[in-house]
Design an enzyme around this catalytic site. Structure first.
Site, PDB file in Angstrom:
ATOM      1  N   ARG A  30       0.079  -5.295  14.367  1.00 45.65           N
ATOM      2  CA  ARG A  30      -1.216  -4.381  14.008  1.00 45.65           C
ATOM      3  C   ARG A  30      -2.416  -5.677  14.259  1.00 45.65           C
ATOM      4  O   ARG A  30      -3.510  -5.649  14.638  1.00 45.65           O
ATOM      5  CB  ARG A  30      -1.257  -3.590  13.152  1.00 45.65           C
ATOM      6  CG  ARG A  30      -0.850  -2.187  12.999  1.00 45.65           C
ATOM      7  CD  ARG A  30      -0.696  -1.432  11.971  1.00 45.65           C
ATOM      8  NE  ARG A  30      -1.730  -1.247  11.066  1.00 45.65           N
ATOM      9  CZ  ARG A  30      -1.960  -1.222   9.710  1.00 45.65           C
ATOM     10  NH1 ARG A  30      -0.826  -1.063   9.063  1.00 45.65           N
ATOM     11  NH2 ARG A  30      -2.974  -1.012   9.211  1.00 45.65           N
ATOM     12  N   ARG A  52       0.865  -1.334   0.042  1.00 45.09           N
ATOM     13  CA  ARG A  52      -0.047  -0.216   0.108  1.00 45.09           C
ATOM     14  C   ARG A  52       1.075   1.223  -0.102  1.00 45.09           C
ATOM     15  O   ARG A  52       1.827   1.571   0.738  1.00 45.09           O
ATOM     16  CB  ARG A  52      -0.869   0.156   1.228  1.00 45.09           C
ATOM     17  CG  ARG A  52      -1.838   1.263   1.402  1.00 45.09           C
ATOM     18  CD  ARG A  52      -2.819   1.169   2.277  1.00 45.09           C
ATOM     19  NE  ARG A  52      -2.672   1.121   3.473  1.00 45.09           N
ATOM     20  CZ  ARG A  52      -3.386   1.011   4.701  1.00 45.09           C
ATOM     21  NH1 ARG A  52      -4.744   0.841   4.168  1.00 45.09           N
ATOM     22  NH2 ARG A  52      -3.091   0.788   5.946  1.00 45.09           N
ATOM     23  N   ARG A  66       3.128   4.210   4.708  1.00 46.08           N
ATOM     24  CA  ARG A  66       2.876   4.613   5.967  1.00 46.08           C
ATOM     25  C   ARG A  66       4.013   3.838   6.933  1.00 46.08           C
ATOM     26  O   ARG A  66       4.071   2.609   6.545  1.00 46.08           O
ATOM     27  CB  ARG A  66       1.304   4.399   6.493  1.00 46.08           C
ATOM     28  CG  ARG A  66       0.516   5.368   6.097  1.00 46.08           C
ATOM     29  CD  ARG A  66      -1.089   4.784   6.047  1.00 46.08           C
ATOM     30  NE  ARG A  66      -1.386   4.085   7.195  1.00 46.08           N
ATOM     31  CZ  ARG A  66      -2.405   3.581   7.929  1.00 46.08           C
ATOM     32  NH1 ARG A  66      -3.469   3.965   7.039  1.00 46.08           N
ATOM     33  NH2 ARG A  66      -2.678   2.888   8.658  1.00 46.08           N
TER      34      ARG A  66
HETATM   35  P1  ADP Z   1      -5.820   0.256   9.951  1.00 46.03           P
HETATM   36  O1  ADP Z   1      -5.366   0.583   8.632  1.00 46.03           O
HETATM   37  O2  ADP Z   1      -4.898  -0.788  10.869  1.00 46.03           O
HETATM   38  O3  ADP Z   1      -7.411   0.013   9.967  1.00 46.03           O
HETATM   39  P2  ADP Z   1      -6.261   2.985  11.158  1.00 46.03           P
HETATM   40  O4  ADP Z   1      -5.820   3.880  10.073  1.00 46.03           O
HETATM   41  O5  ADP Z   1      -7.573   2.700  11.191  1.00 46.03           O
HETATM   42  O6  ADP Z   1      -5.283   1.384  10.805  1.00 46.03           O
HETATM   43  O7  ADP Z   1      -5.538   3.440  12.558  1.00 46.03           O
HETATM   44  C1  ADP Z   1      -4.116   3.818  12.395  1.00 46.03           C
HETATM   45  C2  ADP Z   1      -3.780   3.661  14.081  1.00 46.03           C
HETATM   46  O8  ADP Z   1      -4.558   4.900  14.822  1.00 46.03           O
HETATM   47  C3  ADP Z   1      -3.964   2.412  14.898  1.00 46.03           C
HETATM   48  O9  ADP Z   1      -3.247   1.333  14.478  1.00 46.03           O
HETATM   49  C4  ADP Z   1      -4.168   2.910  16.197  1.00 46.03           C
HETATM   50  O10 ADP Z   1      -2.947   2.968  16.765  1.00 46.03           O
HETATM   51  C5  ADP Z   1      -4.740   4.285  15.980  1.00 46.03           C
HETATM   52  N1  ADP Z   1      -6.235   4.177  16.463  1.00 46.03           N
HETATM   53  C6  ADP Z   1      -7.322   4.173  15.124  1.00 46.03           C
HETATM   54  N2  ADP Z   1      -8.326   4.207  15.453  1.00 46.03           N
HETATM   55  C7  ADP Z   1      -8.298   3.715  16.997  1.00 46.03           C
HETATM   56  C8  ADP Z   1      -9.238   3.273  17.813  1.00 46.03           C
HETATM   57  N3  ADP Z   1     -10.699   3.277  17.542  1.00 46.03           N
HETATM   58  N4  ADP Z   1      -9.202   3.103  19.033  1.00 46.03           N
HETATM   59  C9  ADP Z   1      -7.424   2.898  19.263  1.00 46.03           C
HETATM   60  N5  ADP Z   1      -6.574   3.215  18.600  1.00 46.03           N
HETATM   61  C10 ADP Z   1      -7.019   3.608  17.236  1.00 46.03           C
END
Ligand code: ADP
Ligand code: ZN
Length: 217
Positions: free
Chosen positions: A171, A127, A160
């Site tokens: 993750r 990505r 990223r």
């Molecule tokens: P992904 O691509 O893993 O879905 P996101 O872009 O949604 O990741 O989120 C990136 C980071 O932001 C997460 O790894 C976490 O650290 C933080 N984060 C986002 N949303 C939440 C949430 N609802 N609760 C806790 N941490 C969050």
């Protein structure tokens, strides 16, 4: 239309959300994007969460709940929203239930994008995003037209920090422990709609839209 998108990292929640926004005319609320913006702007919140984000761990529930409560109470959310990346823990899910109950609202659907870890690791490590407009690409399945440059802005795409393989694995671990239990949580409530998200993106969008149309009908 109040929708929650649920699924492993890299299941395609962000990309699907952008398509759904066009169809249902409600705002896309991505807590991940909100935190990344906070980090980029150097705000107090950004400083607080910077290290958490780059490790792939979760931001504490109280911080996220407060942020979402403020966001969904804004006027543009009066007819609904698409929540992407929230809730991510059972505690957040019950906090969201509370918030909605207070204003007499409820979720129409929790769209669960089902994918396997292997598929996702491949997707995430390939990505790339445009640092200017935020458009998301995939070097394998949705590559930019030229080299690694944004089709719209012509500037170089970036990876990223949390899409690096080691962080992706972490993750996933966090997802399995903290977020996967939400599948059962919403199944019991009867709001869960499952969509197979392993095939190409257009296919997933089509299946998701069909499923949502059934729910609102
Ligand atoms: P992904 O691509 O893993 O879905 P996101 O872009 O949604 O990741 O989120 C990136 C980071 O932001 C997460 O790894 C976490 O650290 C933080 N984060 C986002 N949303 C939440 C949430 N609802 N609760 C806790 N941490 C969050
Ligand atoms: Zn761009």
């Amino acid at each position: 239309m109040r929708i929650v998108l649920l699924g492993a990292p890299g299941a395609g929640k962000g990309t699907l959300a952008k398509d759904l926004v066009g169809l249902f005319n409600v705002p896309h609320i991505s807590t991940g994007d909100m935190f990344r913006e906070a980090v980029a702007s150097g705000s107090e919140l950004g400083k607080q969460v910077q290290h958490i984000l780059s490790s792939g761990a979760l931001v504490p529930d109280e911080i996220v709940n407060k942020l979402v409560r403020e966001r969904i109470s804004r006027p543009d959310c009066k007819d609904g929203f698409i929540l992407d990346g929230y809730p991510r823990t059972v505690q957040q899910a019950s906090a969201l239930d509370e918030m909605l109950k207070e204003t007499g609202q409820k979720l129409d659907a929790v769209l669960y994008l089902r994918v396997s870890e292997d598929v996702v690791v491949k997707r995430l490590t390939n990505r790339r995003v445009c640092p200017k407009c935020g458009r998301i690409y995939n070097l394998l399945s949705m590559p930019p037209k030229n080299d690694e440059l944004c089709d719209d802005c012509g500037i170089r795409l970036v990876q990223r920090d949390d899409d690096k393989e080691e962080v992706v694995r972490n993750r996933f671990k966090v997802y399995n422990e903290m977020t996967a239990p939400l599948i059962d949580y919403y199944k019991k409530k009867g709001t869960l709609v499952e969509v197979d998200a392993e095939a190409d993106h257009q296919n997933t969008v089509q299946k998701a839209v069909e499923a949502l149309k059934k729910v609102i009908a």
